[in-house]
Design an enzyme around this catalytic site. Structure first.
Site, short mmCIF file in Angstrom:
data_model
loop_
_atom_site.label_atom_id
_atom_site.label_comp_id
_atom_site.label_asym_id
_atom_site.label_seq_id
_atom_site.Cartn_x
_atom_site.Cartn_y
_atom_site.Cartn_z
N LYS A 1 51.76 21.86 53.98
CA LYS A 1 50.77 21.72 52.90
C LYS A 1 49.36 21.53 53.44
O LYS A 1 48.41 22.09 52.91
CB LYS A 1 51.14 20.54 52.00
CG LYS A 1 52.38 20.75 51.18
CD LYS A 1 52.70 19.54 50.33
CE LYS A 1 52.90 18.29 51.15
NZ LYS A 1 54.00 18.41 52.13
N LYS B 1 48.98 8.91 56.01
CA LYS B 1 48.79 9.31 57.42
C LYS B 1 47.38 9.83 57.66
O LYS B 1 46.97 10.00 58.81
CB LYS B 1 49.79 10.41 57.80
CG LYS B 1 51.25 10.00 57.73
CD LYS B 1 52.14 10.99 58.47
CE LYS B 1 51.97 12.43 58.03
NZ LYS B 1 52.37 12.67 56.63
N ASP C 1 57.13 15.58 48.97
CA ASP C 1 57.70 15.97 47.68
C ASP C 1 57.94 14.73 46.82
O ASP C 1 58.82 14.71 45.97
CB ASP C 1 58.99 16.76 47.85
CG ASP C 1 59.99 16.06 48.77
OD1 ASP C 1 59.66 14.97 49.26
OD2 ASP C 1 61.08 16.60 48.98
#
Length: 298
Positions: free
Chosen positions: A45, A71, A158
């Site tokens: 992504k 992150k 997700d």
């Protein structure tokens, strides 16, 4: 330091049975076209978001990319570093946002793409939805959204809880990145369900599926046909993508080759398609058990 979060535990039940984190409904992004990028964890992504941001900028658009992962590594190929997060910046001024300067939480990346990393609360202490809401609020307070044409939210994995689904409250279209395999398509179906729920109360619509790291797209296309989705781009699994991450660079900065040029052109085509409005889709997700049977391919 503990982060003071409004209603940190309690959730608000909205119409249609949707349980979501309570955000300030008056905080709106404005006139920019807003896209939220979702997909299975590790599917690419951030690579997709960053290169799509550059593609929009190559079309002359003013672009802002917002990383929504604790992150805080969404934008490093654009900025060549791990940018400080909004939460870092707020903690440094004891959450007195009026003391922040734009450069404290916004970094300029390749080809003028503006980059923000929302970050996240310390593990177990808060909600990602709060962080996204505070990020948008801070950007508006500093008038950074007034001169922006495109906003791209790069969203954690997700996860479909109310917190990390919160970018859908700002987005015009949600795009799902997937590979041509069981786990990626299974995750995609769960994301479709989350977007379908949000669309009952907000203006977000599914914008399509981006096939990534896949030589073929047959199973993606089969699933799309079954639920009412559409593949809007296809990026094969190329070594140049891996090398671009190691070089902390976008694909538009790598040494030119015919295969790389094809990928760059696909990103530019996708950006032009999305800027023109795309084709909002009204997909209906499958039940998990039905999908399990549906995905029983060789």
């Amino acid at each position: 330091m503990n982060i003071a979060i409004r209603n940190p535990v309690a959730a608000r039940r909205q119409p249609e049975g949707s349980v979501q984190v309570e955000l300030d409904p008056t905080v709106k992004i404005g006139t920019a076209k807003v896209f939220a990028i979702y997909g299975k964890g590790g599917i690419g992504k951030s690579t997709t978001s960053s290169n799509l941001s550059v593609a929009f900028s190559k079309l002359g658009k003013r672009v802002l990319q917002i990383g929504c992962d604790p992150k805080h590594d969404s934008t490093f190929t654009l900025t060549k570093r791990l940018a400080p997060t909004v939460i870092d910046a707020l903690e440094a001024v004891q959450f007195h946002s009026e003391e922040l300067r734009v450069e404290d939480f916004v970094a300029e990346g390749y080809n003028g793409v503006m980059c923000v990393e929302a970050g996240g609360p310390p593990a177990g202490t808060g909600c990602g939805g709060y962080v996204v809401g505070q990020t948008v609020k801070l950007l508006k307070e500093h008038h950074l959204l007034e001169d922006t044409d495109v906003v791209i939210f790069d969203v954690l994995g997700d996860v479909v809880c109310g917190g990390f689904a919160s970018p859908l409250q700002h987005a015009d279209q949600a795009l799902i990145v997937t590979a041509n395999d069981f786990d990626s398509i299974f995750a995609m179906n769960r994301i479709v369900a989350a977007i379908h729920a949000k669309a009952k109360n907000y203006n977000v619509r599914l914008g399509g599926v981006i096939a990534n790291r896949s030589a073929k797209t047959d199973e993606i296309d089969r699933f799309n046909a079954a639920v009412g989705l559409e593949r809007v781009a296809h990026f094969p699994d190329l070594d140049v993508v891996r090398r671009s991450r190691l070089k902390k660079s976008t694909l538009f900065e790598m040494e030119p080759t015919p295969e790389l040029e094809a990928v760059q052109n696909e990103y530019l085509r996708l950006a032009a398609y999305l800027w023109a409005g795309g084709r909002p889709l009204d997909a209906i997700p499958m039940k998990d058990r039905d999908l399990f049977e549906f995905l029983g391919f060789d």
